[in-house]
Motif scaffolding. Structure first.
Motif, PDB file in Angstrom:
ATOM      1  N   PRO A 213      -5.617   8.412   5.249  1.00  0.00           N
ATOM      2  CA  PRO A 213      -4.948   9.669   4.871  1.00  0.00           C
ATOM      3  C   PRO A 213      -3.613   9.387   4.169  1.00  0.00           C
ATOM      4  O   PRO A 213      -2.897   8.450   4.510  1.00  0.00           O
ATOM      5  CB  PRO A 213      -4.748  10.368   6.197  1.00  0.00           C
ATOM      6  N   LEU A 214      -3.310  10.209   3.199  1.00  0.00           N
ATOM      7  CA  LEU A 214      -2.067  10.047   2.445  1.00  0.00           C
ATOM      8  C   LEU A 214      -0.943  10.765   3.171  1.00  0.00           C
ATOM      9  O   LEU A 214      -0.720  11.979   2.988  1.00  0.00           O
ATOM     10  CB  LEU A 214      -2.229  10.609   1.029  1.00  0.00           C
ATOM     11  N   LYS A 215      -0.245  10.031   4.013  1.00  0.00           N
ATOM     12  CA  LYS A 215       0.883  10.604   4.717  1.00  0.00           C
ATOM     13  C   LYS A 215       1.834   9.479   5.114  1.00  0.00           C
ATOM     14  O   LYS A 215       1.432   8.323   5.284  1.00  0.00           O
ATOM     15  CB  LYS A 215       0.424  11.365   5.958  1.00  0.00           C
ATOM     16  N   GLY A 216       3.079   9.890   5.274  1.00  0.00           N
ATOM     17  CA  GLY A 216       4.088   8.912   5.656  1.00  0.00           C
ATOM     18  C   GLY A 216       4.236   7.838   4.609  1.00  0.00           C
ATOM     19  O   GLY A 216       4.266   8.104   3.406  1.00  0.00           O
ATOM     20  N   PRO A 217       4.320   6.585   5.042  1.00  0.00           N
ATOM     21  CA  PRO A 217       4.510   5.494   4.076  1.00  0.00           C
ATOM     22  C   PRO A 217       3.254   5.161   3.292  1.00  0.00           C
ATOM     23  O   PRO A 217       3.306   4.373   2.352  1.00  0.00           O
ATOM     24  CB  PRO A 217       4.934   4.328   4.968  1.00  0.00           C
ATOM     25  N   ASN A 218       2.088   5.703   3.692  1.00  0.00           N
ATOM     26  CA  ASN A 218       0.839   5.383   2.997  1.00  0.00           C
ATOM     27  C   ASN A 218       0.726   6.186   1.712  1.00  0.00           C
ATOM     28  O   ASN A 218       0.661   7.416   1.731  1.00  0.00           O
ATOM     29  CB  ASN A 218      -0.354   5.684   3.913  1.00  0.00           C
ATOM     30  N   LYS A 219       0.681   5.491   0.570  1.00  0.00           N
ATOM     31  CA  LYS A 219       0.618   6.147  -0.739  1.00  0.00           C
ATOM     32  C   LYS A 219      -0.736   6.003  -1.402  1.00  0.00           C
ATOM     33  O   LYS A 219      -0.936   6.504  -2.508  1.00  0.00           O
ATOM     34  CB  LYS A 219       1.686   5.542  -1.665  1.00  0.00           C
ATOM     35  N   ALA A 220      -1.666   5.259  -0.796  1.00  0.00           N
ATOM     36  CA  ALA A 220      -2.982   5.054  -1.400  1.00  0.00           C
ATOM     37  C   ALA A 220      -4.067   5.278  -0.362  1.00  0.00           C
ATOM     38  O   ALA A 220      -3.897   4.962   0.810  1.00  0.00           O
ATOM     39  CB  ALA A 220      -3.081   3.661  -2.004  1.00  0.00           C
ATOM     40  N   GLU A 221      -5.219   5.797  -0.835  1.00  0.00           N
ATOM     41  CA  GLU A 221      -6.326   6.053   0.080  1.00  0.00           C
ATOM     42  C   GLU A 221      -7.034   4.780   0.499  1.00  0.00           C
ATOM     43  O   GLU A 221      -7.563   4.687   1.598  1.00  0.00           O
ATOM     44  CB  GLU A 221      -7.336   7.006  -0.590  1.00  0.00           C
ATOM     45  N   TYR A 222      -7.078   3.797  -0.406  1.00  0.00           N
ATOM     46  CA  TYR A 222      -7.781   2.558  -0.124  1.00  0.00           C
ATOM     47  C   TYR A 222      -6.819   1.377  -0.286  1.00  0.00           C
ATOM     48  O   TYR A 222      -5.941   1.389  -1.150  1.00  0.00           O
ATOM     49  CB  TYR A 222      -8.981   2.381  -1.053  1.00  0.00           C
TER      50      TYR A 222
END
Length: 513
Positions: A123-132
């Motif tokens: 999921p795209l949330k917080g520090p995660n900017k990519a789905e994969y």
């Protein structure tokens, strides 16, 4: 295995320390270099794969033809990082096209856990900017190490997997390991040589000190060490020299005193012998006239006769002791039938009715007959006086601890035995077991003289209490006393009389019973 040698222990300790240090340093160096080599190769391959995947697979349509997928895989495999690529892409008919740059690699070679991680959508949330995300793992295929990495093109594009061989890095690390192992072995050998050199440097003074101490113990009191330097070993050598000098001085003083005492006793004994001869002659005359003397004078005459004989025995015993102390006593050997010798000793002193003899005839031994008679007379006379009759004398042959034939004579009495606190002192000169009886008919030297006569033969006498009561004295003598006497023992140089009693017989020696 016990390491009894200090040199060996020192070498082993040096070697162990060097081995542990070398192994630790080599291990740390190996793991640092291994991590650096693998990280460098891994990062270079992953970065190149990421860029190539974006440029080549990212340019494909969402549902590319298999030929296009195969072309993209071949193009990606042409990278300077020399890895192989497996691409998968969905088709319009719902099937999946899989293309490999090398037929040896397939999608089945990718670990299931890695494929699942690559396919998982985040999921795209917080520090995660990519789905994969890109994932990697080190595996072994057919005995060869590989770096396997996978990533999915963002936006629904193909999924790519990279197979990077780590064989060159493995070979480099193996070469490094061999180099470190050789360095460790050389360090171990060097430490052993260094330990040997250090042991030689350190232990040579210790060995000299040990040799000097041994010579000092052998009586060479003039032994000294050469001292050089100011270290601890030099200080120890100085201390040894000071101690040896003090010991030599002290021994010289004691030897002078002992020699003076021996000379005094010897001179006194010889000086007393002449007047004692005259007094003895007078007392013999008085003894012959005792029956005709006034009854008031007779007891005094008997006391004078008795005390004169006692004094004469003491002088003779002192002279015998001085011969042993001076080392002038010698053996006059002869072949002796031991049973006949014991019988003669008993018969000469009128002890036949009080002594039971258990001895086989024909037991021969090469001994000094006079000194054997002195020993037997003292032991049997002592047993009769303090233990009571019947005294049992047995003669046997046996084998000593050294494997030599020996003569064993046991003298057992019928008395109460010897007190345990007295046993260690029965052969001491002038020892009296009880202070309440300081005077006795004996001189207190009989058993001591018997022991000295046994020693000069190379044997000895032991005293013990029998389990059923009574004391047992055991005389052990070699059947052939012709070998040299132990240093310090001795007998009469001229085979003198050596009488220990008025009849050439026993002195009780105050055995303490």
């Amino acid at each position: 295995m016990r390491l009894s040698s200090l040199r060996l222990r020192l070498v082993v300790v040096f070697a162990l320390v060097a081995l542990v240090s070398a192994v630790a340093v080599s291990g740390i160096a190996y793991w640092i270099n291994r991590d650096a080599v693998l990280t460098r190769a891994q990062n270079a391959a992953l970065n190149d794969f990421r860029e190539s995947l974006g440029e080549n697979a990212g340019a494909l349509p969402r549902t590319p033809a298999c030929d296009a997928v195969q072309g993209a895989a071949d193009t990606m495999a042409g990278s300077t990082q020399r890895y192989e690529v497996v691409l998968t892409a969905g088709q319009r008919d719902g099937s999946v096209c899989t293309a490999s740059s090398d037929p040896e690699f397939s999608l089945g070679d990718v670990p299931d856990a890695l494929r699942a991680a690559v396919a998982r959508k985040r999921p795209l949330k917080g520090p995660n900017k990519a789905e994969y995300h890109m994932y990697w793992q080190r595996i072994t295929l057919e005995g060869e190490p590989y770096l396997v990495s996978g990533a999915k093109v963002i936006g629904g594009g193909p999924t790519g997997y990279m197979f990077k061989s780590l064989a060159p890095e493995r070979d480099d690390l193996n070469s490094l390991a061999w180099s470190l192992a050789i360095a460790t072995a050389l360090a171990l050998i060097g430490s052993a040589l260094l330990a040997q050199a250090a042991a030689t440097t350190v232990l040579r003074p210790v060995q000299r000190l040990g040799d000097a101490a041994r010579r000092l113990g052998e009586g060479k009191l003039d032994t000294r060490l050469r001292v050089s330097g100011t270290d601890e070993l030099a200080e120890l050598s100085r201390t040894f020299n000071d101690a040896a000098a003090a010991l030599e001085k002290r021994v010289a003083e004691l030897s002078a005193r002992e020699e003076s005492s021996r000379r005094f006793v010897a001179d006194m004994s010889h000086e007393l012998r002449t007047p004692m001869t005259a007094i003895t002659a007078v007392t013999e005359v008085l003894e012959e006239e005792a029956d005709s003397l006034d009854p008031m004078i007779a007891p005094a005459v008997k006391l004078v006769v008795s005390e004169t004989r006692r004094l004469n025995d003491l002088v003779e015993n002192l002279m015998e002791v001085t011969r042993f102390d001076a080392g002038t006593a010698r053996l006059v050997l002869d072949d002796v039938d031991v049973a006949d010798q014991v019988t003669a000793c008993i018969d000469a002193r009128a002890w036949l009715d009080a002594v039971e003899l258990d001895a086989d005839r024909g037991v021969m031994a090469r001994l000094d007959p006079r000194r054997l008679d002195v020993i037997l007379a003292n032991l049997i006379g002592n047993a009769l006086k303090h233990g009571g009759s019947p005294v049992r004398v047995s003669v046997r042959t046996g084998t000593s601890a050294a494997g030599e034939e020996e003569l064993v004579v046991r003298v057992a009495d019928n008395g109460p035995g010897i007190p345990e606190e007295v046993l260690p002192h029965v052969f001491d000169r002038f020892y009296k077991a009880s202070a309440s009886r300081p005077r006795s008919e004996g001189s207190g030297l009989g058993l001591s003289i018997a022991q000295e006569n046994a020693h000069i033969h190379g044997g000895g006498i032991t005293a013990e209490n029998a389990p059923g009561g009574g004391a047992v004295f055991t005389l052990r003598l070699p059947r052939d006393a012709g070998r040299p006497a132990p240093e310090g023992d001795g007998g009469d140089a001229d085979g003198g009389s050596g009488r220990t009693g008025p009849d050439g017989g026993a002195d009780d020696g105050e055995a303490g019973r």
